[in-house]
Design a protein around this motif. Structure first.
Motif: not given
Length: 432
Positions: A136-154
């Protein structure tokens, strides 16, 4: 006598390309090669193509990787092509992608993508090890990326892919891969330049045979990489011909065409989805009020004729040419456009200068988090496709000297190292 390491699967799910590797009981990590035409070795393009078919349930068939590209190129008008969908993993604005008459969540797209990757692996991924390490990236793409949401989707994307899943920063995977080539202790900086993000990790590597070979010291990342560089070329050479900077009439006022119409051209995952009736109807209304209606007509033609892939293929060819030559020709034809322009490396570097400055600041941040001064870095390992851009390499040559820079496995080192991490007794020490 120590027990043999457990088999592990390393999976680099990338914005542009995805790669899998399996580490066996012998402690060696081997890339999973895709089989059949038009396979491209171990590299599986992060893309999906959909088309109507009476056979599959729901009447919609799909393919992934280079097979998706082949299907799209054969029937572009009757298919929908989605690439770089990883870039919306952390976006709260993204709820679903509408493909023909169906809606797909991020995890739906991810599961379909993984299923096709397994199908094209020649059986190598049918019996997956219990332990799976996903980058997984250290920081996700986007203006205000939600790492918790990305983890849920992953989690939803990979839930059927294994029983023990760990997430590890992508540059740490590359660090572990590079460590397997070293024969003496070193403190290394790994710089991973992908399609969506640029990530950096500082790792202390012990001598071979040490109980713990690698120790992560600090990481930082930024949502700027190859896709952003591609967009800079599109923004300078293509979008002015599609109406960007133009005006439209609203009652008795002349207003600039909203920049939002052109934002989707920066992102494959959005550009391919602009081909829907609501968007095209809105563009038709804009065309009737625009000062230069022909320009908006060209934008409509690019969308309706599914020319996004061809456009970005031309951009990619130009960018790659500028990595080896100081001048290249950008050429794109279709949808009423016929562009031929000479681009110098200096032009391109000027267009991405702001991006390079932010990347360099992120390198500083990684060193600060690790508590390591630049002079204490023994080796710099550059990986990822965009690491081949001369301006990127120059950042590290200037700071660390050419003698300390190492390269190799630009598209495969992360997966190779993730599989090795999966054999560590305590994978949790590496988990993000």
């Amino acid at each position: 006598m120590p027990s043999a390491p457990a088999p592990a699967l390393g999976l680099d799910f990338g914005t542009t390309n995805s790669v899998a590797a399996i580490a066996g009981a012998d402690g060696q990590s081997r890339l999973v090669e895709l089989e059949g035409k038009p396979a491209t070795g171990a590299v599986f393009r992060s893309a999906l193509c959909f088309w109507h078919d009476d056979g599959p349930r729901g009447g919609l068939a799909h393919e992934a990787g280079p097979w998706a590209i082949a299907e799209y190129l054969e029937f572009p008008a009757d298919s929908r092509f989605i690439q770089s969908f990883k870039s919306v993993a952390a976006s709260t604005a993204f709820e679903h992608a509408t493909v023909f008459e169906k809606r797909f969540r991020f995890e739906d797209l991810g599961r379909m993508f993984l299923d096709r990757m397994v199908a094209h692996a020649g059986g190598a991924l049918d019996a997956r090890p219990a332990r799976i390490v996903v980058g997984r990236p250290v920081e996700y793409v986007g203006a205000r990326p939600d790492a918790a949401l990305a983890r849920q989707r992953y989690d939803l994307m990979f839930e059927a892919f294994g029983t023990e899943i760990h997430y590890v920063f992508e540059p740490l995977g590359a660090a572990f891969s590079y460590a397997s080539r070293l024969t003496e202790p070193a403190t290394i900086l790994v710089a991973d330049f992908g399609g969506g993000t640029s990530d950096f990790s500082v790792v202390r590597i012990a001598a071979p045979g040490a109980a713990r070979r690698c120790e992560p010291l600090g990481s930082a990342g930024i949502g700027i990489a190859g896709d952003r560089f591609d967009y800079r070329i599109v923004d300078r050479l293509v979008l002015p011909l599609l109406g960007k900077g133009g005006t439209y009439r609203s009652f008795d006022k002349l207003l600039e065409i909203p920049r939002g119409w052109f934002a989707d051209f920066a992102d494959w995952s959005r550009l391919a989805l602009m081909r829907n009736r609501k968007t095209l109807d809105a563009l038709g209304r804009l065309q009737r009020t625009a000062t230069d209606g022909d320009a908006i007509g060209r934008m409509i033609a690019v969308i309706e004729n599914e020319l996004g892939y061809a456009l970005y293929d031309a951009v990619g060819a130009t960018k790659r040419a500028l990595s080896s030559d100081t001048q290249a020709e950008f050429r794109f034809a279709g949808g009423g456009l016929d562009i031929a322009a000479d681009v110098t490396r200096a032009d391109f570097e000027g267009w991405i200068a702001e991006d390079l400055a932010r990347i360099e600041a992120t390198v500083d941040e990684a060193l600060t988090r690790a508590g390591v001064a630049p002079g204490a870095i023994d080796r710099v390992f550059l990986t990822g496709g965009s690491s081949l851009i001369p301006a990127i390499r120059r950042i590290f040559q200037t700071r660390f000297g050419d003698a300390r820079i190492a390269t190799g496995g630009e598209l495969t080192s992360i997966a190779h190292g993730l599989a090795l991490i999966g054999q560590e007794p305590d994978v949790g020490a590496w988990a993000a």
